[in-house]
Every structure is written in structure tokens, then in C-alpha cells.
Design a protein around this motif. Structure first.
Motif, PDB file in Angstrom:
ATOM      1  N   UNK A 294       0.827  -1.240  -0.159  1.00  0.00           N
ATOM      2  CA  UNK A 294       0.206  -0.089  -0.068  1.00  0.00           C
ATOM      3  C   UNK A 294       0.834   1.283   0.013  1.00  0.00           C
ATOM      4  N   UNK A 295       1.880   1.284   1.033  1.00  0.00           N
ATOM      5  CA  UNK A 295       2.835   2.366   0.882  1.00  0.00           C
ATOM      6  C   UNK A 295       3.340   2.446  -0.294  1.00  0.00           C
ATOM      7  N   UNK A 296       3.829   1.646  -1.108  1.00  0.00           N
ATOM      8  CA  UNK A 296       4.648   1.702  -2.233  1.00  0.00           C
ATOM      9  C   UNK A 296       3.829   2.271  -3.429  1.00  0.00           C
ATOM     10  N   UNK A 297       2.367   1.990  -3.520  1.00  0.00           N
ATOM     11  CA  UNK A 297       1.690   2.376  -4.472  1.00  0.00           C
ATOM     12  C   UNK A 297       0.954   3.753  -4.122  1.00  0.00           C
ATOM     13  N   UNK A 298       1.215   4.373  -2.822  1.00  0.00           N
ATOM     14  CA  UNK A 298       0.426   5.491  -2.651  1.00  0.00           C
ATOM     15  C   UNK A 298       0.984   6.588  -3.125  1.00  0.00           C
ATOM     16  N   UNK A 299       0.225   7.752  -3.289  1.00  0.00           N
ATOM     17  CA  UNK A 299       0.809   9.063  -3.611  1.00  0.00           C
ATOM     18  C   UNK A 299       1.285   9.847  -2.667  1.00  0.00           C
ATOM     19  N   UNK A 300       1.004   9.550  -1.598  1.00  0.00           N
ATOM     20  CA  UNK A 300       1.477  10.188  -0.114  1.00  0.00           C
ATOM     21  C   UNK A 300       1.457   9.212   0.881  1.00  0.00           C
ATOM     22  N   UNK A 322      10.897   5.944  -0.260  1.00  0.00           N
ATOM     23  CA  UNK A 322      11.601   6.312  -1.161  1.00  0.00           C
ATOM     24  C   UNK A 322      11.019   7.143  -2.336  1.00  0.00           C
ATOM     25  N   UNK A 323      11.180   8.234  -2.725  1.00  0.00           N
ATOM     26  CA  UNK A 323      10.856   8.981  -3.808  1.00  0.00           C
ATOM     27  C   UNK A 323       9.335   9.408  -3.744  1.00  0.00           C
ATOM     28  N   UNK A 324       8.849   9.426  -2.406  1.00  0.00           N
ATOM     29  CA  UNK A 324       7.330   9.812  -2.331  1.00  0.00           C
ATOM     30  C   UNK A 324       7.414  10.866  -1.897  1.00  0.00           C
ATOM     31  N   UNK A 325       6.118  11.530  -1.825  1.00  0.00           N
ATOM     32  CA  UNK A 325       6.005  12.580  -0.956  1.00  0.00           C
ATOM     33  C   UNK A 325       5.371  12.320   0.241  1.00  0.00           C
ATOM     34  N   UNK A 334       2.771  13.739  24.328  1.00  0.00           N
ATOM     35  CA  UNK A 334       2.075  14.201  25.661  1.00  0.00           C
ATOM     36  C   UNK A 334       2.638  13.379  26.603  1.00  0.00           C
ATOM     37  N   UNK A 335       3.206  11.942  26.171  1.00  0.00           N
ATOM     38  CA  UNK A 335       3.626  11.006  27.155  1.00  0.00           C
ATOM     39  C   UNK A 335       5.191  11.149  27.324  1.00  0.00           C
ATOM     40  N   UNK A 336       5.757  11.465  26.029  1.00  0.00           N
ATOM     41  CA  UNK A 336       7.281  11.588  26.213  1.00  0.00           C
ATOM     42  C   UNK A 336       7.836  12.689  25.329  1.00  0.00           C
ATOM     43  N   UNK A 337       8.776  13.548  25.824  1.00  0.00           N
ATOM     44  CA  UNK A 337       9.189  14.795  25.090  1.00  0.00           C
ATOM     45  C   UNK A 337      10.233  14.378  24.118  1.00  0.00           C
ATOM     46  N   UNK A 338       9.992  15.113  22.676  1.00  0.00           N
ATOM     47  CA  UNK A 338      10.893  14.459  21.769  1.00  0.00           C
ATOM     48  C   UNK A 338      11.161  15.959  20.902  1.00  0.00           C
ATOM     49  N   UNK A 339      12.411  15.976  20.552  1.00  0.00           N
ATOM     50  CA  UNK A 339      12.917  17.241  19.745  1.00  0.00           C
ATOM     51  C   UNK A 339      12.488  17.010  18.356  1.00  0.00           C
ATOM     52  N   UNK A 340      11.655  17.744  17.775  1.00  0.00           N
ATOM     53  CA  UNK A 340      10.969  17.432  16.469  1.00  0.00           C
ATOM     54  C   UNK A 340      11.297  18.668  15.747  1.00  0.00           C
ATOM     55  N   UNK A 341      11.982  18.645  14.663  1.00  0.00           N
ATOM     56  CA  UNK A 341      12.257  19.904  13.642  1.00  0.00           C
ATOM     57  C   UNK A 341      11.171  19.666  12.642  1.00  0.00           C
ATOM     58  N   UNK A 342      11.179  20.913  11.903  1.00  0.00           N
ATOM     59  CA  UNK A 342      10.125  21.053  10.789  1.00  0.00           C
ATOM     60  C   UNK A 342      10.292  19.804   9.594  1.00  0.00           C
ATOM     61  N   UNK A 343      11.706  19.549   9.432  1.00  0.00           N
ATOM     62  CA  UNK A 343      11.851  18.554   8.723  1.00  0.00           C
ATOM     63  C   UNK A 343      12.610  17.570   8.898  1.00  0.00           C
ATOM     64  N   UNK A 344      12.380  16.326   8.459  1.00  0.00           N
ATOM     65  CA  UNK A 344      13.413  15.317   8.629  1.00  0.00           C
ATOM     66  C   UNK A 344      13.654  14.535   7.500  1.00  0.00           C
ATOM     67  N   UNK A 345      15.251  14.174   7.523  1.00  0.00           N
ATOM     68  CA  UNK A 345      15.714  13.537   6.321  1.00  0.00           C
ATOM     69  C   UNK A 345      15.599  12.191   6.237  1.00  0.00           C
ATOM     70  N   UNK A 346      15.033  11.519   5.417  1.00  0.00           N
ATOM     71  CA  UNK A 346      15.126   9.875   5.278  1.00  0.00           C
ATOM     72  C   UNK A 346      15.682   9.633   3.766  1.00  0.00           C
ATOM     73  N   UNK A 347      17.002   9.129   4.069  1.00  0.00           N
ATOM     74  CA  UNK A 347      17.452   8.646   2.733  1.00  0.00           C
ATOM     75  C   UNK A 347      17.572   9.913   1.783  1.00  0.00           C
ATOM     76  N   UNK A 348      18.232  10.978   2.300  1.00  0.00           N
ATOM     77  CA  UNK A 348      18.670  11.979   1.340  1.00  0.00           C
ATOM     78  C   UNK A 348      17.421  12.982   1.070  1.00  0.00           C
TER      79      UNK A 348
END
Ligand SMILES: Nc1nc2c(ncn2[C@@H]2O[C@H](COP(=O)(O)OP(=O)(O)OP(=O)(O)O)[C@@H](O)[C@H]2O)c(=O)[nH]1
Ligand SMILES: [Mg+2]
Length: 460
Positions: A294-300, A322-325, A334-348
Motif C-alpha cells: 500500500x505504501x509503495x503504491x500510495x501518492x502520499x 523512497x521517492x514519495x511525498x 503528551x507522554x514523552x518529550x521529543x525534539x522534532x524539527x520542521x523537516x526530517x531527512x530520510x535517505x537524502x
């Protein structure tokens, strides 16, 4: 049905009965005279003027009262003489009125027959007929807009422009046949090879542009992530109901759970999937397998990651995104603090990311805003190329490309010193033009007619 059938047809043009008003539409030469027999006072009424009067059966008994109007061909929907009777939308009323029209000589209309006649009479081309069918089917605002553009001839004009360009090339190749000693010169003068290349490039872009078809059929959005990341919670938030089972037990969802949504006017097919993990359970393993597909055929793709795991991503994510939007949502913030930026890089590749508490209804607005932005971008990215939105359009372009490539190879062979045949070149180009022409119905009409009109319902 033959192309020349000219009998009078009658059918209900409005919604399923019962309804407040039902319109019975007659089309065909002589339909006005036929209507006059059931409503004598209609005889002297001018075209396009509403006339209030009863409809009577053979014996002169009143069936109903309503509004009559007629359109003199070719200034009508079908291009033929058309009569409409706007009566009350009761089942028995409409049944009796139709019977009266049939007894007077009209025949029941076949599915799509009104639009078919409109096409045959040159009122619209096949893409416009499809646009009309899509307009009637449109469920979202963006679908409505696309259908309306197509009904007004936008797609048809694109295909006609392509066909005209191809016909110009045909004419050029044929001119070369008439000058056998200077065949190549004639072609070179016309910048022939470059024009073929340009068309091939245009066709390729049109093929690659999926947004027209997606607008018609729905954008596929898949939610993926490890078990318990909150995929079903997000699904329920987006659908506004208990679409999928939510539980603290990892591995709750084992199948693809599909929902149809309208997000900012875009039709979306949302897929909740099984959590990604290695498992000995055969059923769950199949679920994970389906999630990947499903993920591979998805547009997003929306990747959910529990804040407790952040910034570690599930290993499959790299492959599936990979290669997808897509979008990364860090859940249970709410349970765990996490440092989340506006963008995350996955494989470039950079993906927008945000942190969320999916148990809070306000989170919906944040995620909807991201999705809307993404869908706007998906469509805008492709706005330059033609919006082919049916397989029929794609097949035609693919076939035209095959013929054009053949034409191009003839040309290339000659450049390499081989024998040149302007005859064969003209033939390939002609076939390319024919493939394109089938889409609007400008050539070889018969064999595509059934395909186009079979999707229509009666009364359209
Ligand atoms: N506190 C908190 N709980 C959440 C959040 N998102 C989901 N949950 C809870 O986490 C548990 C798992 O949620 P699900 O939506 O079933 O997770 P899933 O990803 O569909 O899990 P599987 O179907 O097993 O793959 C449920 O008890 C949810 O109520 C969140 O943002 N905050
Ligand atoms: Mg689930």
C-alpha cells in the motif's frame, strides 16, 4: 445502436423517484408534434418558452399537470428537437406519463443515448461527454472543477491540438513522397525530427502526470508505522468516526482499512495499515506485507513514530517512502518529550515533520493543513502537463507514442545511411494521429463509442 437512429426517445432525466419534480425528456425529429397530441394547447407555444398545461392520455384523461418546453434543433442538448415535460415526481405519475409518450410513438432511451446523440450531432466531443458524466458523478469540489473544465472542452482542445500537429507532420511526410529525389531535404526543412521529439516529450509528460486520474479516482494516502504508533487513532481522527479498532495491544490492525475522504475538495483514499514489525504470526505477517504494498503504491505516505522511539525510524520506512511525498508525525508527544524539527531527512529526502498528541481533537486541524498543502502541491506540480484522467486517454497517448517512436527510428536509420521510406513515415504518423483522434472521437469513432457510453445511465 446505429449512428443514424433517428426515432424519438423518451426517458426521465432527473433523480430517482419519488422526487418533487421529474423531467421527462423527448428527443428526435417529430417529438414536438408527438407532445402536441398529449397536450393540444402546447401546439402554438414558441420554442424555449415554459407552458403550464396538463398531460392527457389517449382517452383524454388528465395524468398530471406541469410545465412544457421545447427546443428546436440544433439549439438543444442533443442537437435534435427536444421536448421536456416537468411534472410531479411520483412513481405512478411518471410511469403513466411515460406510457402515454410511448403509446404516442416514442421509444425508451438507452443508457447515455441523449449524450450519444449530442455527440453524433456535433454538440460535444467524447472528452466533453466524459466530462459531463464526471460532473454528474463529482463528489468533491476539485472533482467538480476538473469535470467542468473537461465538459467545456479543455482536454478535448489539448487532444485536438496534438492531432492537428500530427496531421501537419503527416502532410509534410506526404509532401516528401511527392519529391522522391529530395525527400530528406523536404523533411529537414520543416524541422521535422525536432517536432517529432517535441511531441514525444509532451506525450511523456502527459503520461507521467497522474493528477488528472487521481482527481477523478482519489489520491491514495497510506498511514504506516510500527505497531501502536497511533495509525488507527489518526485514521479515526481523519474520518471522524470509529473506522478502525484502536487498542493498546500492539498488532491490532492486520488488514488494510480503506476510507474515502474529502480533504479540501480533493478525493482521498486513506489506508490504515498493519504495524510494521517482524512477526511469526502468519496473518499479521501478511498484514505487514500488505502495508508495504500500500505504501509503495500510495501518492502520499504518513509515517507515524512514537515519541518514545524518536528519532529512530522503522527500518522499512526508508524503502516504503523512497521517492514519495509524505509527512512524518511523531505521536504521543503528551507522554514523552521529543525534539522534532520542521523537516526530517530520510535517505537524502526531506519530509515535513511535526509532533502531535493524537488523542486531542485539535490535532486534526494541524494534520489536515499539512495534507491540504501536500495535495495542492501534488496537483500544482503537474499543472503544466495535460490532465489525462481515464485509462482510455492514457492508452491513446501510449499508442501514439509507439507510432511516433517508430517514425523516429525510420528517420534515425536514414541519418545513419539506411534506406528511407517517406511512405512508411507517413503511415506511422497517420496512425499516431488516429490514436490521438480516438480520444475526442474525431476519427475511427465507432469502436470507442460503446466504451464511452456504456458508463452512462438512462436519461442522460
Ligand atoms: N497518549 C497518547 N496515546 C495515543 C496517541 N496516539 C495513539 N494513542 C494510543 O495508543 C494506542 C495504540 O493506538 P492505535 O491507533 O491502535 O495504534 P496503531 O498504530 O493503529 O497500532 P496497530 O494497529 O497495532 O499497528 C491506543 O491505546 C491509543 O489510544 C497519542 O498521541 N497520545
Ligand atoms: Mg491500528
Amino acid at each position: 445502436m446505429s449512428l443514424t437512429a433517428k426515432h424519438i426517445i423518451a426517458a426521465v432525466a432527473t433523480a430517482p423517484l419519488p422526487s418533487g419534480v421529474a423531467v421527462i425528456r423527448l428527443s428526435g425529429s417529430g417529438c414536438k408534434a408527438l407532445a402536441d397530441t398529449l397536450c393540444p394547447s402546447f401546439t402554438k407555444v414558441k420554442t424555449r418558452v415554459m407552458h403550464y398545461a396538463p398531460i392527457k392520455d389517449e382517452a383524454g384523461n388528465v395524468i398530471d399537470e406541469g410545465l412544457w418546453v421545447w427546443f428546436k434543433g440544433p439549439n438543444s442538448f442533443t442537437g435534435e428537437d427536444v421536448v421536456e415535460f416537468h411534472g410531479h415526481g411520483g412513481r405512478a405519475v411518471v410511469q403513466a406519463a411515460l406510457e402515454a409518450f410511448y403509446k404516442a410513438g416514442a421509444k425508451p432511451a438507452e443508457p447515455g443515448e441523449y449524450t450519444r446523440r449530442a455527440f453524433i450531432n456535433g454538440k460535444m466531443d467524447l472528452t466533453q461527454a466524459e466530462g459531463l458524466a464526471d460532473l454528474i458523478e463529482a463528489k468533491t469540489e476539485q472533482q467538480r472543477q476538473q469535470a467542468l473544465r473537461q465538459m467545456n472542452g479543455e482536454l478535448g482542445t489539448t487532444f485536438e491540438t496534438w492531432r492537428t500537429e500530427l496531421m501537419h507532420l503527416v502532410a509534410h511526410a506526404e509532401a516528401a513522397i511527392d519529391f522522391p529525389d529530395e525527400e530528406l531535404d523536404v523533411l529537414q526543412e520543416g524541422n521535422f525530427a525536432a517536432k517529432v521529439d517535441d511531441l514525444l516529450e509532451t506525450f511523456k509528460k502527459a503520461q507521467q502526470n497522474q493528477s488528472g486520474q487521481r482527481l477523478r479516482e482519489g489520491f491514495e494516502v497510506a498511514i504506516i508505522g510500527k505497531p501502536n504508533a497511533g495509525k488507527s487513532t489518526l485514521t479515526n481522527l481523519l474520518t471522524g468516526k470509529e473506522t478502525a479498532i484502536v487498542s493498546p495491544i500492539a498488532g491490532t490492525t492486520r488488514d488494510v482499512v480503506e476510507s474515502h475522504l474529502d480533504i479540501a475538495g480533493y478525493p482521498v483514499i486513506l489506508a490504515d495499515t498493519a504495524g510494521l514489525r517482524l512477526t511469526d504470526d502468519v496473518i499479521e505477517a501478511e498484514g505487514v506485507n500488505r502495508a508495504g504494498k500500500r505504501a509503495k503504491q500510495a501518492d502520499y505516505v504518513i509515517l507515524l513514530v512514537d515519541a518514545a522511539d524518536w528519532p529512530t525510524l522503522p527500518p522499512e520506512a526508508t524503502e516504503f517512502m523512497a521517492g514519495k511525498h509524505g509527512l512524518v508525525v511523531v505521536t504521543k508527544i503528551d507522554e514523552t518529550k521529543a525534539d522534532v524539527q520542521n523537516f526530517v531527512n530520510i535517505n537524502g529526502q526531506d519530509y515535513p515533520s511535526l509532533a502531535a498528541d493524537l488523542t486531542q481533537p485539535e490535532t486534526l486541524d494541524t494534520i489536515l493543513a499539512e495534507l491540504t498543502k501536500a495535495l495542492d502541491n501534488l496537483v500544482a506540480e503537474a499543472s503544466e502537463a495535460a490532465h489525462l484522467n481515464r485509462q482510455r486517454h492514457r492508452d491513446a497517448v501510449a499508442s501514439a507514442m509507439t507510432h511516433l517512436l517508430q517514425a523516429k527510428s525510420l528517420f534515425d536509420q536514414t541519418a545513419a545511411g539506411g534506406h528511407f521510406s517517406a511512405d512508411m513515415l507517413a503511415q506511422d504518423l497517420r496512425e499516431a494521429a488516429q490514436s490521438i483522434g480516438q480520444v475526442t472521437g474525431r476519427t475511427d469513432v465507432e469502436d470507442v463509442l460503446d466504451l464511452v457510453f456504456s458508463t452512462f445511465c438512462i436519461g442522460k
